[in-house]
Motif scaffolding. Structure first.
Motif, PDB file in Angstrom:
ATOM      1  N   LEU A  17       0.823  -1.208   0.000  1.00  0.00           N
ATOM      2  CA  LEU A  17       0.000   0.000   0.000  1.00  0.00           C
ATOM      3  C   LEU A  17       0.858   1.259   0.000  1.00  0.00           C
ATOM      4  O   LEU A  17       0.553   2.233  -0.709  1.00  0.00           O
ATOM      5  CB  LEU A  17      -0.927  -0.015   1.211  1.00  0.00           C
ATOM      6  CG  LEU A  17      -2.024  -1.087   1.201  1.00  0.00           C
ATOM      7  CD1 LEU A  17      -2.744  -1.127   2.545  1.00  0.00           C
ATOM      8  CD2 LEU A  17      -3.018  -0.841   0.079  1.00  0.00           C
ATOM      9  N   HIS A  18       1.923   1.249   0.771  1.00  0.00           N
ATOM     10  CA  HIS A  18       2.806   2.416   0.819  1.00  0.00           C
ATOM     11  C   HIS A  18       3.488   2.640  -0.534  1.00  0.00           C
ATOM     12  O   HIS A  18       3.625   3.784  -0.985  1.00  0.00           O
ATOM     13  CB  HIS A  18       3.841   2.257   1.927  1.00  0.00           C
ATOM     14  CG  HIS A  18       3.330   2.617   3.291  1.00  0.00           C
ATOM     15  ND1 HIS A  18       3.032   3.917   3.654  1.00  0.00           N
ATOM     16  CD2 HIS A  18       3.048   1.851   4.370  1.00  0.00           C
ATOM     17  CE1 HIS A  18       2.596   3.935   4.898  1.00  0.00           C
ATOM     18  NE2 HIS A  18       2.595   2.688   5.355  1.00  0.00           N
ATOM     19  N   ILE A  19       3.893   1.568  -1.186  1.00  0.00           N
ATOM     20  CA  ILE A  19       4.531   1.700  -2.502  1.00  0.00           C
ATOM     21  C   ILE A  19       3.535   2.241  -3.524  1.00  0.00           C
ATOM     22  O   ILE A  19       3.861   3.120  -4.335  1.00  0.00           O
ATOM     23  CB  ILE A  19       5.100   0.343  -2.966  1.00  0.00           C
ATOM     24  CG1 ILE A  19       6.300  -0.043  -2.099  1.00  0.00           C
ATOM     25  CG2 ILE A  19       5.520   0.402  -4.433  1.00  0.00           C
ATOM     26  CD1 ILE A  19       6.853  -1.424  -2.391  1.00  0.00           C
ATOM     27  N   LEU A  20       2.326   1.730  -3.499  1.00  0.00           N
ATOM     28  CA  LEU A  20       1.295   2.223  -4.413  1.00  0.00           C
ATOM     29  C   LEU A  20       1.026   3.716  -4.178  1.00  0.00           C
ATOM     30  O   LEU A  20       0.891   4.494  -5.129  1.00  0.00           O
ATOM     31  CB  LEU A  20       0.005   1.429  -4.231  1.00  0.00           C
ATOM     32  CG  LEU A  20       0.037  -0.039  -4.670  1.00  0.00           C
ATOM     33  CD1 LEU A  20      -1.240  -0.744  -4.256  1.00  0.00           C
ATOM     34  CD2 LEU A  20       0.238  -0.150  -6.183  1.00  0.00           C
ATOM     35  N   LYS A  21       0.955   4.094  -2.913  1.00  0.00           N
ATOM     36  CA  LYS A  21       0.716   5.497  -2.574  1.00  0.00           C
ATOM     37  C   LYS A  21       1.853   6.380  -3.079  1.00  0.00           C
ATOM     38  O   LYS A  21       1.623   7.436  -3.694  1.00  0.00           O
ATOM     39  CB  LYS A  21       0.567   5.628  -1.054  1.00  0.00           C
ATOM     40  CG  LYS A  21       0.254   7.036  -0.566  1.00  0.00           C
ATOM     41  CD  LYS A  21      -1.142   7.449  -0.911  1.00  0.00           C
ATOM     42  CE  LYS A  21      -1.477   8.814  -0.304  1.00  0.00           C
ATOM     43  NZ  LYS A  21      -2.803   9.285  -0.686  1.00  0.00           N
ATOM     44  N   ASP A 231      -0.092 -13.318   1.521  1.00  0.00           N
ATOM     45  CA  ASP A 231       0.415 -12.169   0.747  1.00  0.00           C
ATOM     46  C   ASP A 231      -0.390 -11.916  -0.523  1.00  0.00           C
ATOM     47  O   ASP A 231       0.153 -11.530  -1.563  1.00  0.00           O
ATOM     48  CB  ASP A 231       1.896 -12.367   0.392  1.00  0.00           C
ATOM     49  CG  ASP A 231       2.770 -12.584   1.612  1.00  0.00           C
ATOM     50  OD1 ASP A 231       2.607 -11.835   2.596  1.00  0.00           O
ATOM     51  OD2 ASP A 231       3.606 -13.512   1.598  1.00  0.00           O
ATOM     52  N   GLY A 232      -1.722 -12.104  -0.435  1.00  0.00           N
ATOM     53  CA  GLY A 232      -2.568 -12.005  -1.613  1.00  0.00           C
ATOM     54  C   GLY A 232      -2.536 -10.657  -2.306  1.00  0.00           C
ATOM     55  O   GLY A 232      -2.513 -10.592  -3.545  1.00  0.00           O
ATOM     56  N   ILE A 233      -2.541  -9.568  -1.532  1.00  0.00           N
ATOM     57  CA  ILE A 233      -2.525  -8.243  -2.153  1.00  0.00           C
ATOM     58  C   ILE A 233      -1.184  -7.993  -2.834  1.00  0.00           C
ATOM     59  O   ILE A 233      -1.118  -7.506  -3.971  1.00  0.00           O
ATOM     60  CB  ILE A 233      -2.837  -7.158  -1.108  1.00  0.00           C
ATOM     61  CG1 ILE A 233      -4.317  -7.262  -0.705  1.00  0.00           C
ATOM     62  CG2 ILE A 233      -2.507  -5.763  -1.643  1.00  0.00           C
ATOM     63  CD1 ILE A 233      -4.764  -6.258   0.330  1.00  0.00           C
ATOM     64  N   TYR A 234      -0.101  -8.339  -2.156  1.00  0.00           N
ATOM     65  CA  TYR A 234       1.238  -8.188  -2.728  1.00  0.00           C
ATOM     66  C   TYR A 234       1.368  -8.980  -4.029  1.00  0.00           C
ATOM     67  O   TYR A 234       1.823  -8.454  -5.057  1.00  0.00           O
ATOM     68  CB  TYR A 234       2.265  -8.649  -1.700  1.00  0.00           C
ATOM     69  CG  TYR A 234       3.669  -8.869  -2.238  1.00  0.00           C
ATOM     70  CD1 TYR A 234       4.434  -7.807  -2.685  1.00  0.00           C
ATOM     71  CD2 TYR A 234       4.218 -10.152  -2.284  1.00  0.00           C
ATOM     72  CE1 TYR A 234       5.720  -8.004  -3.174  1.00  0.00           C
ATOM     73  CE2 TYR A 234       5.491 -10.366  -2.772  1.00  0.00           C
ATOM     74  CZ  TYR A 234       6.241  -9.283  -3.213  1.00  0.00           C
ATOM     75  OH  TYR A 234       7.511  -9.495  -3.701  1.00  0.00           O
ATOM     76  N   LYS A 235       0.928 -10.221  -4.029  1.00  0.00           N
ATOM     77  CA  LYS A 235       1.062 -11.074  -5.209  1.00  0.00           C
ATOM     78  C   LYS A 235       0.187 -10.577  -6.360  1.00  0.00           C
ATOM     79  O   LYS A 235       0.573 -10.660  -7.526  1.00  0.00           O
ATOM     80  CB  LYS A 235       0.726 -12.521  -4.851  1.00  0.00           C
ATOM     81  CG  LYS A 235       1.761 -13.161  -3.937  1.00  0.00           C
ATOM     82  CD  LYS A 235       1.360 -14.569  -3.521  1.00  0.00           C
ATOM     83  CE  LYS A 235       2.414 -15.190  -2.613  1.00  0.00           C
ATOM     84  NZ  LYS A 235       2.019 -16.543  -2.128  1.00  0.00           N
ATOM     85  N   ALA A 236      -0.976 -10.035  -6.042  1.00  0.00           N
ATOM     86  CA  ALA A 236      -1.834  -9.485  -7.088  1.00  0.00           C
ATOM     87  C   ALA A 236      -1.201  -8.251  -7.719  1.00  0.00           C
ATOM     88  O   ALA A 236      -1.264  -8.063  -8.940  1.00  0.00           O
ATOM     89  CB  ALA A 236      -3.211  -9.138  -6.515  1.00  0.00           C
ATOM     90  N   CYS A 237      -0.588  -7.417  -6.904  1.00  0.00           N
ATOM     91  CA  CYS A 237       0.086  -6.224  -7.429  1.00  0.00           C
ATOM     92  C   CYS A 237       1.235  -6.614  -8.365  1.00  0.00           C
ATOM     93  O   CYS A 237       1.446  -5.965  -9.407  1.00  0.00           O
ATOM     94  CB  CYS A 237       0.611  -5.364  -6.286  1.00  0.00           C
ATOM     95  SG  CYS A 237      -0.683  -4.526  -5.330  1.00  0.00           S
ATOM     96  N   LEU A 238       1.946  -7.662  -8.009  1.00  0.00           N
ATOM     97  CA  LEU A 238       3.015  -8.148  -8.886  1.00  0.00           C
ATOM     98  C   LEU A 238       2.429  -8.660 -10.190  1.00  0.00           C
ATOM     99  O   LEU A 238       2.940  -8.356 -11.287  1.00  0.00           O
ATOM    100  CB  LEU A 238       3.800  -9.270  -8.199  1.00  0.00           C
ATOM    101  CG  LEU A 238       4.686  -8.902  -7.004  1.00  0.00           C
ATOM    102  CD1 LEU A 238       5.419 -10.138  -6.509  1.00  0.00           C
ATOM    103  CD2 LEU A 238       5.682  -7.818  -7.376  1.00  0.00           C
ATOM    104  N   HIS A 239       1.367  -9.445 -10.097  1.00  0.00           N
ATOM    105  CA  HIS A 239       0.737 -10.013 -11.290  1.00  0.00           C
ATOM    106  C   HIS A 239       0.250  -8.920 -12.237  1.00  0.00           C
ATOM    107  O   HIS A 239       0.360  -9.052 -13.468  1.00  0.00           O
ATOM    108  CB  HIS A 239      -0.437 -10.893 -10.876  1.00  0.00           C
ATOM    109  CG  HIS A 239      -1.231 -11.427 -12.029  1.00  0.00           C
ATOM    110  ND1 HIS A 239      -0.840 -12.526 -12.765  1.00  0.00           N
ATOM    111  CD2 HIS A 239      -2.408 -10.984 -12.589  1.00  0.00           C
ATOM    112  CE1 HIS A 239      -1.726 -12.748 -13.728  1.00  0.00           C
ATOM    113  NE2 HIS A 239      -2.688 -11.827 -13.638  1.00  0.00           N
TER     114      HIS A 239
END
Length: 250
Positions: A17-21, A231-239
């Protein structure tokens, strides 16, 4: 964002979330919780959000927590809900300035409370106060058919022993659309896990269902990631290519 066991936000989710922000993405919490309930989770202080959609779209806040939009239930809908629930011996929580529950907590209320680690309000009555939304507590998997006959409301069965009752034609999707216009944006990526996310998923440019989510929601998702505990949110962001990988410290 929080797991349903320890009710914590994982390190990978928080860092994502911090990286996205920092990358310039607008981040909005879209929840079935009311503002008071959301505040108690601590999520609002976790980082600088760009807006909040609460009560499945019935209350919208800006980045500073100011109310931009709010709509309340019709008195007739509240009265009909309470009457049907009384006949079925189901408890109803009225989401108002001072929350009340219609009867002493039963097994369905207690099971849902443990699932969300929420606070059960005191037993009280409806005296015409402003009600933003309602929660009806019944068996897991129950279709809440009698409540579907009440004009002007949505019935959204949850992932535990409850259903959210909200105003028809108001949803997370309409709430997000309101904030998109504020930011002059046209598309968004939605993350979710329950049936109150259906309209939002249909409306989103990309929809991501969490691994622990409702099977029906997964069927309409653009992508199904792993569970929030994995780590579902992290993995989705990578995908989705939203950022490059980073080291997750366990």
């Amino acid at each position: 964002m929080r797991d349903n066991v320890n009710h914590q936000v994982s390190d990978s989710t928080l860092k994502s979330l911090h990286i996205l922000k920092e990358s310039g993405y607008k981040l909005i919490i879209s929840s079935g919780r009311g503002v008071d309930s959301l505040m108690k989770t601590g999520l609002m202080e976790m980082l600088k959000w760009d807006g909040y959609v609460c009560n499945n779209g019935q209350t919208i806040l800006d980045a500073d927590g100011n109310i931009l939009f709010q709509v309340s239930m019709e008195e007739s809908a509240v009265l009909q809900t309470l009457e049907i629930a009384k006949q079925l011996n189901y408890a109803v929580v009225l989401k108002s300035k001072t929350r009340v529950i219609s009867k002493e907590p039963d097994e369905y209320v207690l099971k849902s409370q443990r699932f969300f680690k929420s606070v059960i309000p005191p037993v009280g009555t409806y005296d015409g106060q402003c009600v933003e939304a309602m929660i009806v507590y019944g068996p897991r998997g129950y279709n809440y058919a009698p409540f579907l006959e009440i004009p002007g409301i949505n019935v959204l069965p949850g992932e535990s022993t409850y259903a959210d009752l909200t105003i028809a034609d108001v949803s997370k999707a309409t709430g997000i659309e309101y904030l998109l216009k504020q930011y002059h944006l046209h598309q968004y990526i939605a993350f979710g896990d329950s049936l109150n996310d259906v309209e939002m998923f249909k409306h989103a440019y990309i929809s991501v269902a969490m691994g622990q989510g409702n099977p029906l929601l997964k069927e309409i998702a653009t992508y199904v990631t792993t569970s929030i505990d994995d780590d579902g949110i992290y993995k989705a962001c990578l995908h989705l290519g939203l950022f490059d990988s980073f080291y997750v410290d366990y």
